[in-house]
Design a protein around this motif. Structure first.
Motif, mmCIF file in Angstrom:
data_model
loop_
_atom_site.group_PDB
_atom_site.id
_atom_site.type_symbol
_atom_site.label_atom_id
_atom_site.label_comp_id
_atom_site.label_asym_id
_atom_site.label_seq_id
_atom_site.Cartn_x
_atom_site.Cartn_y
_atom_site.Cartn_z
ATOM 1 N N SER A 71 17.030 -1.563 20.326
ATOM 2 C CA SER A 71 15.993 -2.397 20.948
ATOM 3 C C SER A 71 16.538 -3.064 22.208
ATOM 4 O O SER A 71 15.797 -3.283 23.181
ATOM 5 C CB SER A 71 15.488 -3.454 19.963
ATOM 6 N N TYR A 72 17.842 -3.375 22.229
ATOM 7 C CA TYR A 72 18.445 -3.928 23.445
ATOM 8 C C TYR A 72 18.527 -2.874 24.535
ATOM 9 O O TYR A 72 18.351 -3.174 25.724
ATOM 10 C CB TYR A 72 19.832 -4.488 23.144
ATOM 11 N N VAL A 73 18.796 -1.626 24.166
ATOM 12 C CA VAL A 73 18.810 -0.540 25.146
ATOM 13 C C VAL A 73 17.424 -0.405 25.773
ATOM 14 O O VAL A 73 17.279 -0.293 26.998
ATOM 15 C CB VAL A 73 19.234 0.787 24.497
ATOM 16 N N ILE A 74 16.392 -0.432 24.929
ATOM 17 C CA ILE A 74 15.024 -0.336 25.452
ATOM 18 C C ILE A 74 14.695 -1.558 26.288
ATOM 19 O O ILE A 74 14.011 -1.466 27.311
ATOM 20 C CB ILE A 74 14.013 -0.158 24.301
ATOM 21 N N GLY A 75 15.201 -2.731 25.867
ATOM 22 C CA GLY A 75 15.008 -3.934 26.669
ATOM 23 C C GLY A 75 15.644 -3.793 28.044
ATOM 24 O O GLY A 75 15.068 -4.223 29.059
ATOM 25 N N TYR A 150 17.292 -11.525 31.753
ATOM 26 C CA TYR A 150 17.584 -12.338 32.937
ATOM 27 C C TYR A 150 18.882 -11.885 33.603
ATOM 28 O O TYR A 150 18.927 -11.687 34.830
ATOM 29 C CB TYR A 150 17.689 -13.806 32.528
ATOM 30 N N ILE A 151 19.933 -11.711 32.803
ATOM 31 C CA ILE A 151 21.223 -11.298 33.352
ATOM 32 C C ILE A 151 21.113 -9.935 34.023
ATOM 33 O O ILE A 151 21.633 -9.711 35.121
ATOM 34 C CB ILE A 151 22.297 -11.254 32.243
ATOM 35 N N LEU A 152 20.416 -8.999 33.376
ATOM 36 C CA LEU A 152 20.290 -7.660 33.947
ATOM 37 C C LEU A 152 19.528 -7.698 35.273
ATOM 38 O O LEU A 152 19.933 -7.054 36.256
ATOM 39 C CB LEU A 152 19.599 -6.726 32.964
ATOM 40 N N ALA A 153 18.431 -8.458 35.323
ATOM 41 C CA ALA A 153 17.631 -8.527 36.549
ATOM 42 C C ALA A 153 18.426 -9.146 37.693
ATOM 43 O O ALA A 153 18.365 -8.676 38.840
ATOM 44 C CB ALA A 153 16.359 -9.334 36.289
ATOM 45 N N SER A 171 24.859 -7.493 30.555
ATOM 46 C CA SER A 171 23.747 -8.252 29.986
ATOM 47 C C SER A 171 23.804 -8.254 28.469
ATOM 48 O O SER A 171 23.440 -9.241 27.820
ATOM 49 C CB SER A 171 22.411 -7.666 30.463
ATOM 50 N N THR A 172 24.286 -7.157 27.881
ATOM 51 C CA THR A 172 24.407 -7.087 26.428
ATOM 52 C C THR A 172 25.483 -8.039 25.920
ATOM 53 O O THR A 172 25.318 -8.661 24.859
ATOM 54 C CB THR A 172 24.727 -5.650 25.983
ATOM 55 N N ILE A 173 26.576 -8.153 26.651
ATOM 56 C CA ILE A 173 27.638 -9.085 26.250
ATOM 57 C C ILE A 173 27.066 -10.494 26.092
ATOM 58 O O ILE A 173 27.330 -11.182 25.095
ATOM 59 C CB ILE A 173 28.779 -9.069 27.278
ATOM 60 N N PHE A 174 26.260 -10.914 27.056
ATOM 61 C CA PHE A 174 25.690 -12.260 26.992
ATOM 62 C C PHE A 174 24.510 -12.333 26.029
ATOM 63 O O PHE A 174 24.400 -13.272 25.236
ATOM 64 C CB PHE A 174 25.259 -12.708 28.388
#
Length: 247
Positions: A71-75, A150-153, A171-174
């Motif tokens: 779900s994080y990958v899809i996010g 937010y981090i990814l953007a 972004s996943t780390i955070f």
């Protein structure tokens, strides 16, 4: 005179049919399908995966950890392809779906079983989560997903759209860090030993990050395909990043 799009300054190859922009089109071809996949995996990983503990190579873990990071990958795909604002809409949709799932589980478990049905005990064991676990799951998901998006953007702007791997993993780390820091203390602090809670926070966070990194080639393939199909590459240079904004 029409103002230039601030995202036009980012490097985009015109030959691939993808235009850098901060103004998304009104409709997308595949956005609803990605949203449906996100919500489906979110609910299934909480219903099916969370109900079972597994032991592999001497390590015991919730089986849902194998699928919940998807779900994080899809996010990541949602934010990278469709922008923070549309990812925000999906996060709220998933949040509402989790609340309804918790409410439905509570009502169905509480209903008196028929005299001829002997599955109530097993049903309660699978679906009768305590209020602490439900609260922890919903709160951790909400906060972790918004941090992740937010981090990814922001990193997409900092990296000028390059090095996708750096922002999906970063972004996943955070995001997963916030998720784990919220979920395990709310759900188990005072029930488990404090040291056990801290150990599970760190080990599960590491597993999720490693899993995300391992899925990087899949993320690249999906992102590339969707950007080409949608014909845009969104940069959130003028986005309102409040989780509660409707813009």
């Amino acid at each position: 005179m029409e103002k230039p799009d601030p995202a036009a300054a980012f490097d985009t190859d015109p030959d691939d049919g993808i235009a850098a922009t901060s103004h998304p089109p009104q409709t997308f071809r595949y956005y609803e399908y990605v949203m449906a996949a996100f919500v489906a995996i979110l609910l299934l990983s909480n219903i099916i995966g969370a109900a079972k503990l597994s032991t592999l190579a001497g390590y015991t873990f919730g089986a849902g950890i194998l699928f919940f990071p998807v779900s994080y990958v899809i996010g990541d795909v949602l934010t990278e392809v469709y922008g923070y604002a549309r990812a925000r809409r999906v996060i709220w949709t998933g949040f509402a779906a989790l609340i309804f799932m918790a409410f439905m589980s509570f009502v169905v478990v509480a209903m008196p079983p028929a005299d001829s049905w002997d599955g109530q005990e097993a049903y309660e064991q699978v679906f009768g989560s305590t209020w602490r676990i439900v609260l922890a799951s919903i709160t951790a998901f909400w906060a972790g997903e918004f941090v992740n998006s937010y981090i990814l953007a922001k990193m997409k702007i900092w990296t000028k759209g390059k090095a996708l791997w750096s922002r999906t993993i970063g972004s996943t780390i955070f995001g997963q860090g916030v998720d784990s820091l919220i979920f395990y203390p709310i759900a188990f602090l005072g029930i488990w030993e404090t040291q056990d809670v801290l150990t599970v926070i760190v080990t599960n966070w590491l597993l999720k990050v490693v899993w995300e990194a391992a899925l990087t080639p899949v993320t690249y393939a999906v992102v590339g395909k969707l950007k080409k199909s949608e014909g845009v590459d969104l940069f959130d240079v003028s986005t309102d990043f409040s989780p509660f904004s409707g813009k």
